[in-house]
Design a protein around this motif. Structure first.
Motif, PDB file in Angstrom:
ATOM      1  N   ALA A  11     -15.320  36.966 -52.384  1.00 40.38           N
ATOM      2  CA  ALA A  11     -15.441  38.430 -52.364  1.00 40.38           C
ATOM      3  C   ALA A  11     -16.901  38.853 -52.337  1.00 40.38           C
ATOM      4  CB  ALA A  11     -14.733  39.015 -53.594  1.00 40.38           C
ATOM      5  N   ARG A  12     -17.730  38.188 -53.145  1.00 36.65           N
ATOM      6  CA  ARG A  12     -19.164  38.514 -53.182  1.00 36.65           C
ATOM      7  C   ARG A  12     -19.817  38.219 -51.826  1.00 36.65           C
ATOM      8  NH1 ARG A  12     -20.454  35.067 -56.704  1.00 36.65           N
ATOM      9  NH2 ARG A  12     -19.735  36.312 -58.473  1.00 36.65           N
ATOM     10  N   GLU A  13     -19.478  37.081 -51.233  1.00 29.95           N
ATOM     11  CA  GLU A  13     -20.063  36.678 -49.948  1.00 29.95           C
ATOM     12  C   GLU A  13     -19.667  37.644 -48.834  1.00 29.95           C
ATOM     13  OE1 GLU A  13     -22.078  34.072 -47.185  1.00 29.95           O
ATOM     14  OE2 GLU A  13     -22.142  34.271 -49.378  1.00 29.95           O
ATOM     15  N   ALA A  14     -18.418  38.103 -48.853  1.00 25.69           N
ATOM     16  CA  ALA A  14     -17.925  38.984 -47.783  1.00 25.69           C
ATOM     17  C   ALA A  14     -18.197  40.454 -48.059  1.00 25.69           C
ATOM     18  CB  ALA A  14     -16.425  38.764 -47.595  1.00 25.69           C
ATOM     19  N   ARG A  27      -1.401  38.354 -47.652  1.00 25.48           N
ATOM     20  CA  ARG A  27      -0.774  39.352 -46.788  1.00 25.48           C
ATOM     21  C   ARG A  27      -1.788  39.813 -45.745  1.00 25.48           C
ATOM     22  NH1 ARG A  27       0.799  44.140 -48.728  1.00 25.48           N
ATOM     23  NH2 ARG A  27      -0.757  44.188 -50.397  1.00 25.48           N
ATOM     24  N   PRO A  28      -2.168  38.931 -44.820  1.00 24.66           N
ATOM     25  CA  PRO A  28      -3.237  39.251 -43.866  1.00 24.66           C
ATOM     26  C   PRO A  28      -2.925  40.458 -42.985  1.00 24.66           C
ATOM     27  CG  PRO A  28      -2.064  37.240 -43.232  1.00 24.66           C
ATOM     28  CD  PRO A  28      -1.622  37.575 -44.619  1.00 24.66           C
ATOM     29  N   GLU A  29      -1.638  40.732 -42.776  1.00 26.15           N
ATOM     30  CA  GLU A  29      -1.279  41.867 -41.915  1.00 26.15           C
ATOM     31  C   GLU A  29      -1.640  43.202 -42.562  1.00 26.15           C
ATOM     32  OE1 GLU A  29       2.030  41.253 -44.759  1.00 26.15           O
ATOM     33  OE2 GLU A  29       0.802  39.931 -43.493  1.00 26.15           O
ATOM     34  N   ALA A  30      -1.906  43.208 -43.863  1.00 25.54           N
ATOM     35  CA  ALA A  30      -2.228  44.446 -44.576  1.00 25.54           C
ATOM     36  C   ALA A  30      -3.719  44.761 -44.563  1.00 25.54           C
ATOM     37  CB  ALA A  30      -1.741  44.344 -46.032  1.00 25.54           C
ATOM     38  N   VAL A  31      -4.535  43.909 -43.915  1.00 30.65           N
ATOM     39  CA  VAL A  31      -5.991  44.074 -43.921  1.00 30.65           C
ATOM     40  C   VAL A  31      -6.477  44.358 -42.501  1.00 30.65           C
ATOM     41  CG1 VAL A  31      -8.193  42.980 -44.539  1.00 30.65           C
ATOM     42  CG2 VAL A  31      -6.116  42.431 -45.847  1.00 30.65           C
ATOM     43  N   ASP A  33      -8.534  44.320 -39.094  1.00 33.81           N
ATOM     44  CA  ASP A  33      -8.976  43.132 -38.358  1.00 33.81           C
ATOM     45  C   ASP A  33     -10.418  42.755 -38.685  1.00 33.81           C
ATOM     46  OD1 ASP A  33      -6.508  43.074 -37.205  1.00 33.81           O
ATOM     47  OD2 ASP A  33      -7.128  43.889 -35.268  1.00 33.81           O
ATOM     48  N   ALA A  34     -11.319  43.740 -38.675  1.00 32.02           N
ATOM     49  CA  ALA A  34     -12.736  43.451 -38.909  1.00 32.02           C
ATOM     50  C   ALA A  34     -12.958  42.903 -40.316  1.00 32.02           C
ATOM     51  CB  ALA A  34     -13.571  44.707 -38.684  1.00 32.02           C
ATOM     52  N   THR A  35     -12.285  43.505 -41.302  1.00 32.13           N
ATOM     53  CA  THR A  35     -12.432  43.037 -42.695  1.00 32.13           C
ATOM     54  C   THR A  35     -11.851  41.639 -42.852  1.00 32.13           C
ATOM     55  OG1 THR A  35     -12.270  45.318 -43.484  1.00 32.13           O
ATOM     56  CG2 THR A  35     -11.903  43.565 -45.099  1.00 32.13           C
ATOM     57  N   ARG A  36     -10.690  41.434 -42.238  1.00 31.52           N
ATOM     58  CA  ARG A  36     -10.045  40.125 -42.324  1.00 31.52           C
ATOM     59  C   ARG A  36     -10.939  39.046 -41.731  1.00 31.52           C
ATOM     60  NH1 ARG A  36      -5.546  41.289 -40.044  1.00 31.52           N
ATOM     61  NH2 ARG A  36      -5.916  40.415 -37.980  1.00 31.52           N
TER      62      ARG A  36
END
Length: 342
Positions: A11-14, A27-31, A33-36
């Motif tokens: 989380a800190r790195e991103a 739940r990748p579909e809930a994020v 595209d750019a953030t994922r």
């Protein structure tokens, strides 16, 4: 040794929250595209691996099924494991394989380990026909299926082979070849398989009008090559030597073959040999081994399918599951070790 990378590090790195990282993982579909993509890039850079044990603790369940067999040194059980692993993998589950070494004490230890690890279910070949370890395991309410063993009651599923028929196939073949004195190199009588194969051998003798005394049993404490060599030495020391040997499994048969070969006894001219399981090494022996084939890979896959059905039913109260006892049929594979007619 460096510290392991955690979800907070990602989380800190991103530059996102821990909750966002969790969503990307679960739940990748809930994020967006750019953030994922940003989180996935951070995961790759840091080498983050999700803690499966932590996830299991939160969910109260694992993604593992246990497989406990008598002897992983026996290629038969390796094939059973291969079939089970394929079926489990298709549903996203892994298989933890353990070896009881035919010991009820080790069996109890591994069953306790399975309970501690909260495995989804267990595939089990018991070390004893009836014993307290299986009864104790029932208290944990973990689904299990017996493999290579017929369930005595209606409280669990089982997948096995008709070993009485298998023993009869082996000895009937030897009788048809003209043998009237046959040794049975067995194993521990506590194993149902050993006793069932003996009963099948006696059935074949009775059908042929031969007395039960035509079968000379040479018991062994284990079902491995070393025990077979020892049985072969005892066979050679008999005053009235049988003309054929039926062994409770192929490892015993290969051990007997080694003893006879070392003593200059010709197989099958002097003594014929029939094994059981038809492991891969049977056809590659110095004298290709006649054997009763068990569909080991299919047995493992079928047992895993029954276990997965029971697991699904346990997860869904509205889904019914009926315990089944599946009995597969063996097949005699004739090779050079028994082809000499008398």
């Amino acid at each position: 040794m460096g510290q392991s990378v955690g979800i907070k590090d990602v989380a800190r790195e991103a530059g996102v929250s821990v909750g966002t990282v969790s969503n990307v993982i679960n739940r990748p579909e809930a994020v967006a595209d750019a953030t994922r993509a940003r989180v996935q890039a951070a995961i790759e850079r840091l080498g983050y691996v999700r803690s499966e044990s932590a996830r299991q603790l939160r969910a109260g369940r694992s993604r593992i099924i246990g497989l406990l067999v008598l002897d992983m040194g026996n290629p038969f059980f390796v094939d059973v494991a291969r079939g089970a692993e394929r079926a489990a993998r298709d549903t996203g589950l892994g298989v933890m394989v353990c070896n009881s070494a035919q010991s009820p004490a080790e069996e109890a230890d591994y069953l306790s380990l399975f309970a501690e690890q909260r495995v989804r279910g267990v595939l089990l070949t018991p070390a004893e026909a009836t014993g307290p370890t299986v009864e104790a395991f029932r208290r944990h309410d973990i689904p299990f299926v017996l493999v290579d063993r017929v369930a005595e009651g209606a409280t669990e599923c089982s997948v096995s082979v008709d070993d009485v028929n298998g023993g009869a196939l082996a000895v009937r073949h030897l009788i048809d070849a003209g043998h009237r004195s046959i040794a049975y190199v067995s194993g521990p009588r506590t194993l149902n398989q050993v006793e069932d194969r003996r009963q099948g051998a006696l059935r074949a003798l009775k059908e042929a009008g031969l007395p039960a005394s035509a079968l000379r049993e040479l018991p062994t404490e284990r079902l491995d090559v070393a025990a077979g060599r020892d049985a072969g030495a005892r066979l050679l020391g008999l005053t009235e030597r049988p003309t054929a040997v039926f062994c409770a499994n192929d490892l015993l048969a290969l051990g007997v073959l080694q003893s006879l070969y070392a003593a200059g006894v010709r197989v099958p001219d002097d003594i014929a040999i029939v094994g059981y399981d038809d492991i891969e090494f049977a056809a590659a022996a110095a004298v290709p081994l006649t054997s009763v084939r068990q569909p080991a890979v299919h047995m493992g896959a079928l047992a895993a399918d029954l276990l997965l059905e029971e697991i699904e039913a346990a997860d869904d109260p509205g889904r019914a599951h009926e315990h089944r006892r599946v009995v597969l049929q063996p097949e005699l594979v004739v090779r050079g070790s028994s082809l000499g007619a008398r």
